[in-house]
Design an enzyme around this catalytic site. Sequence first.
Site, PDB file in Angstrom:
ATOM      1  N   GLY A  82       0.796  -1.227   0.000  1.00  0.00           N
ATOM      2  CA  GLY A  82       0.000   0.000   0.000  1.00  0.00           C
ATOM      3  C   GLY A  82       0.825   1.273   0.000  1.00  0.00           C
ATOM      4  O   GLY A  82       0.316   2.348   0.291  1.00  0.00           O
ATOM      5  N   LEU A  85       4.939   0.995  -3.907  1.00  0.00           N
ATOM      6  CA  LEU A  85       6.240   0.447  -4.309  1.00  0.00           C
ATOM      7  C   LEU A  85       6.103  -0.864  -5.095  1.00  0.00           C
ATOM      8  O   LEU A  85       7.077  -1.605  -5.245  1.00  0.00           O
ATOM      9  CB  LEU A  85       7.140   0.255  -3.080  1.00  0.00           C
ATOM     10  CG  LEU A  85       7.406   1.555  -2.297  1.00  0.00           C
ATOM     11  CD1 LEU A  85       8.289   1.292  -1.093  1.00  0.00           C
ATOM     12  CD2 LEU A  85       8.052   2.608  -3.199  1.00  0.00           C
ATOM     13  N   SER A  87       4.146  -3.702  -4.599  1.00  0.00           N
ATOM     14  CA  SER A  87       4.108  -5.018  -3.945  1.00  0.00           C
ATOM     15  C   SER A  87       3.134  -5.971  -4.647  1.00  0.00           C
ATOM     16  O   SER A  87       3.425  -7.166  -4.759  1.00  0.00           O
ATOM     17  CB  SER A  87       3.772  -4.890  -2.465  1.00  0.00           C
ATOM     18  OG  SER A  87       2.492  -4.354  -2.299  1.00  0.00           O
ATOM     19  N   ALA A  89       2.298  -6.008  -7.849  1.00  0.00           N
ATOM     20  CA  ALA A  89       2.905  -6.437  -9.117  1.00  0.00           C
ATOM     21  C   ALA A  89       3.976  -7.486  -8.844  1.00  0.00           C
ATOM     22  O   ALA A  89       4.047  -8.509  -9.532  1.00  0.00           O
ATOM     23  CB  ALA A  89       3.514  -5.248  -9.853  1.00  0.00           C
ATOM     24  N   ASP A 130       4.174  -1.326 -13.754  1.00  0.00           N
ATOM     25  CA  ASP A 130       4.635  -2.031 -12.542  1.00  0.00           C
ATOM     26  C   ASP A 130       5.014  -3.478 -12.822  1.00  0.00           C
ATOM     27  O   ASP A 130       6.050  -3.965 -12.370  1.00  0.00           O
ATOM     28  CB  ASP A 130       3.516  -2.100 -11.495  1.00  0.00           C
ATOM     29  CG  ASP A 130       3.294  -0.794 -10.787  1.00  0.00           C
ATOM     30  OD1 ASP A 130       3.618   0.240 -11.392  1.00  0.00           O
ATOM     31  OD2 ASP A 130       2.788  -0.822  -9.653  1.00  0.00           O
TER      32      ASP A 130
END
Length: 309
Positions: A82, A85, A87, A89, A130
């Site tokens: 959340g 960054l 996560s 993907a 991503d």
Amino acid sequence: MPVVSAPGKIILLGEHAVVFGKPAIAMGIDMRLTCKVAEGRSNMVNGQPLSDRYHSYIAVAIRDHWDGGPLNVTVDSEIPTGSGLGSSAALSVALLGAMSAMRGGIDEEGVARAAFDVESKVQGRASPLDTSVSCHGHGVYIDSIEGEGLLWHIERDVRQWYVHHCQVPDLTFVIGFTGVRAPTGPLVAKVKRYVDRTRFAMEVVDEIGTITEEGARRLRDRDVVALGGLMTRDHNLLTILGVSSPELQRLVDAALPYSYGAKLTGAGGGGSMIALTDRPEKVVEAIQRRGGTPYVVRTGVDGVRVEGD
Ligand code: PMV
């Protein structure tokens, strides 16, 4: 029983403008998510039965991209969820990478396509940025036209993206997480309304596109001073588009005295900012003082890879 990992990401330049066909640059970071997959008697995730609700990415990946028996999946992640960054993907990429490894070897392009399909179905998200960077690592340059170093071309509905390799030097960034979780969809919709209504907003999007093109050249030359300047300009333009926030601005302002440049990364509205710096300790302190959570990361990392069997 393959163990496969995939990196998180930061968007260096071009978020939001990429939704309007402009280029964007994303880079893998040295925070990874690892997926261990084994055949089991029923589908399990970290010791719990697979749930469509709580494990939506894994559920869709298994439903639409796996034709073998039940899987026992163990996920271990260094990427905070959340925070923008990547996560989710990395989760799709590592799991699909593990499935690909079970079929004989990781097919990077196949994993990138399948992971984008999973993300689109779960989030309805706007671009394959991503998932492509988590798969390929290093950096990717995504554009609506084909250029040098094409990795793959992805189409969905009426939209299409050319995903290119982008050489990324080993750089240090400090990420500052605001602690505010802001979903991407409403921010993308907000920018779209603005661009549909005013010529001015479209000109801002065009300018972000120009900055991103220049950024790709500066990245190649490892010109951190110029790159930092472009990042800060991009941040200011994203602020004009209405996707910054007081928390993000506080962290950007805190980082700038010790950085080549700083900007929000990803959709904005909260989430995280990044600072390009050669004084990471100073930036970490400044971000902490303003209530953010800092992470020092390096770029120039591998994409999806097998860690062991
Ligand atoms: O917040 P993130 O990391 O999912 O990034 C969103 C980037 C946008 O350009 C706003 C949307 C997209 O999918 O490209």
